[in-house]
Enzyme design. Sequence first.
Site, short mmCIF file in Angstrom:
data_model
loop_
_atom_site.label_atom_id
_atom_site.label_comp_id
_atom_site.label_asym_id
_atom_site.label_seq_id
_atom_site.Cartn_x
_atom_site.Cartn_y
_atom_site.Cartn_z
N ARG A 55 0.79 -1.22 0.00
CA ARG A 55 0.00 0.00 0.00
C ARG A 55 0.83 1.28 0.00
O ARG A 55 0.56 2.21 -0.76
CB ARG A 55 -0.92 0.06 1.24
CG ARG A 55 -2.30 -0.46 1.00
CD ARG A 55 -2.80 -1.09 2.27
NE ARG A 55 -1.92 -2.19 2.61
CZ ARG A 55 -2.10 -3.43 2.18
NH1 ARG A 55 -3.14 -3.74 1.47
NH2 ARG A 55 -1.25 -4.40 2.49
N THR A 56 1.83 1.34 0.86
CA THR A 56 2.56 2.60 0.97
C THR A 56 3.24 2.92 -0.36
O THR A 56 3.12 4.02 -0.89
CB THR A 56 3.59 2.53 2.12
OG1 THR A 56 2.90 2.13 3.29
CG2 THR A 56 4.25 3.87 2.35
N LYS A 84 26.19 -3.95 -5.06
CA LYS A 84 27.62 -3.84 -5.41
C LYS A 84 28.43 -3.27 -4.26
O LYS A 84 29.61 -3.03 -4.37
CB LYS A 84 27.79 -2.91 -6.62
CG LYS A 84 27.10 -3.34 -7.89
CD LYS A 84 27.45 -2.35 -8.99
CE LYS A 84 26.56 -2.53 -10.20
NZ LYS A 84 26.73 -1.40 -11.14
N ARG A 105 11.63 3.78 2.62
CA ARG A 105 11.33 2.84 3.72
C ARG A 105 12.60 2.07 4.02
O ARG A 105 13.29 1.61 3.11
CB ARG A 105 10.21 1.88 3.33
CG ARG A 105 10.01 0.76 4.33
CD ARG A 105 8.76 -0.04 4.06
NE ARG A 105 7.57 0.70 4.44
CZ ARG A 105 6.34 0.17 4.47
NH1 ARG A 105 6.16 -1.10 4.13
NH2 ARG A 105 5.30 0.87 4.84
N HIS A 133 5.77 5.49 11.25
CA HIS A 133 5.20 5.41 9.90
C HIS A 133 4.32 6.65 9.72
O HIS A 133 3.09 6.55 9.70
CB HIS A 133 4.39 4.12 9.78
CG HIS A 133 4.05 3.74 8.37
ND1 HIS A 133 4.10 4.63 7.31
CD2 HIS A 133 3.63 2.55 7.86
CE1 HIS A 133 3.72 3.99 6.20
NE2 HIS A 133 3.44 2.73 6.51
C1 NCD Z 1 2.03 -1.25 7.85
C2 NCD Z 1 3.52 -1.10 7.92
O1 NCD Z 1 4.24 -1.30 6.93
O2 NCD Z 1 3.96 -0.75 9.00
N1 NCD Z 1 1.54 -1.36 6.55
C3 NCD Z 1 1.31 -0.21 5.83
O3 NCD Z 1 2.21 0.52 5.50
N2 NCD Z 1 0.04 0.10 5.54
C4 NCD Z 1 1.47 -2.25 8.76
C5 NCD Z 1 2.06 -3.63 8.80
O4 NCD Z 1 2.97 -3.97 8.05
O5 NCD Z 1 1.57 -4.39 9.63
#
Ligand code: NCD
Length: 304
Positions: A55-56, A84, A105, A133
């Site tokens: 999703r993100t 590398k 991320r 997050h």
């Molecule tokens: C979450 C995350 O990555 O922290 N997912 C997200 O980004 N919607 C929740 C999860 O992974 O449980």
Amino acid sequence: MHLEGRHLLNSTDFSIEELFSLIHLAQEIAENPTDYSQTCRGKVMASLFYEPSTRTRLSFDAAMKRLGGSVIGFSDPDISSHSKGESIEDTIRTVECYSDIIVMRHPEPFKPHKLSTLISNPLVNAGDGPNQHPTQTLADLFTIFMYKKKLSNLKIGFCGDLKYGRTVHSLIKAMDRYEDNSFVCISPDNLKLPEEISKNLASQLIESNQLEESMKDLDVLYMTRTQKERFPSVQEYERCKGSYILSHEKLRFAKEDVIIMHPLPRVDEIHESVDRDKRAVYFQQAKAGMYMRMALILSFLGIQ
Ligand code: NCD
């Protein structure tokens, strides 16, 4: 709203006023998407994901493309020069040359915070290990506001893995800044909200390990999955997986106007029978995340 020259690293980086402006802009975009479809023409977003995401990453991609911009990056660092032996510091400096905004991320807490000091384009933390997050929090605030028309005077239940769940860490800190909110933290004893977070909250907080009896006066129930990948051993994960499963039957304990949220992905903590209930809003929450990310990109690029 203009956020040029800023980064988004923690869920409390923006002021309450800035958050309301973002929510209003996200709402405006959701209602009039075609008005915004060319606003980021010629702009490039870099998306660097050192940890899995659905999703993100895809909602940021979709957000930038729906604004008319383009996206570069990777969803698997092994296909970049990381394999590398290139340092992430060199990668980020290079990527800054090609893009206007970077979304990242990383599994290590505070890695985006450290890297942000090396660049002047906006860096957005899309999750740093178990820490934070913040863009999920923006999506969550927008969702709560859509359904409750306010962000204060709410009773919010957080259920599941509150120790490693970064979405909870970010959201609880953000909701603590509004008046008269209270929190019910429902988790097994070994997955409680970290003390360094709970001790710094001003709002009332109750801890429980009972979902059913905690549910009755909640305005929001925020379910989470057990974060398998963060556990020191598989055995420890096996001991606490499946601790809480919300079924349609259990919803009879809840208020008629509660909203059931989940950042997704879900494993088994919400039974599919709940999906048909009008109180379940997790897919609307995922969609709200895209509009909120559109608002965020526009604000960071100073376009409106
Ligand atoms: C979450 C995350 O990555 O922290 N997912 C997200 O980004 N919607 C929740 C999860 O992974 O449980």
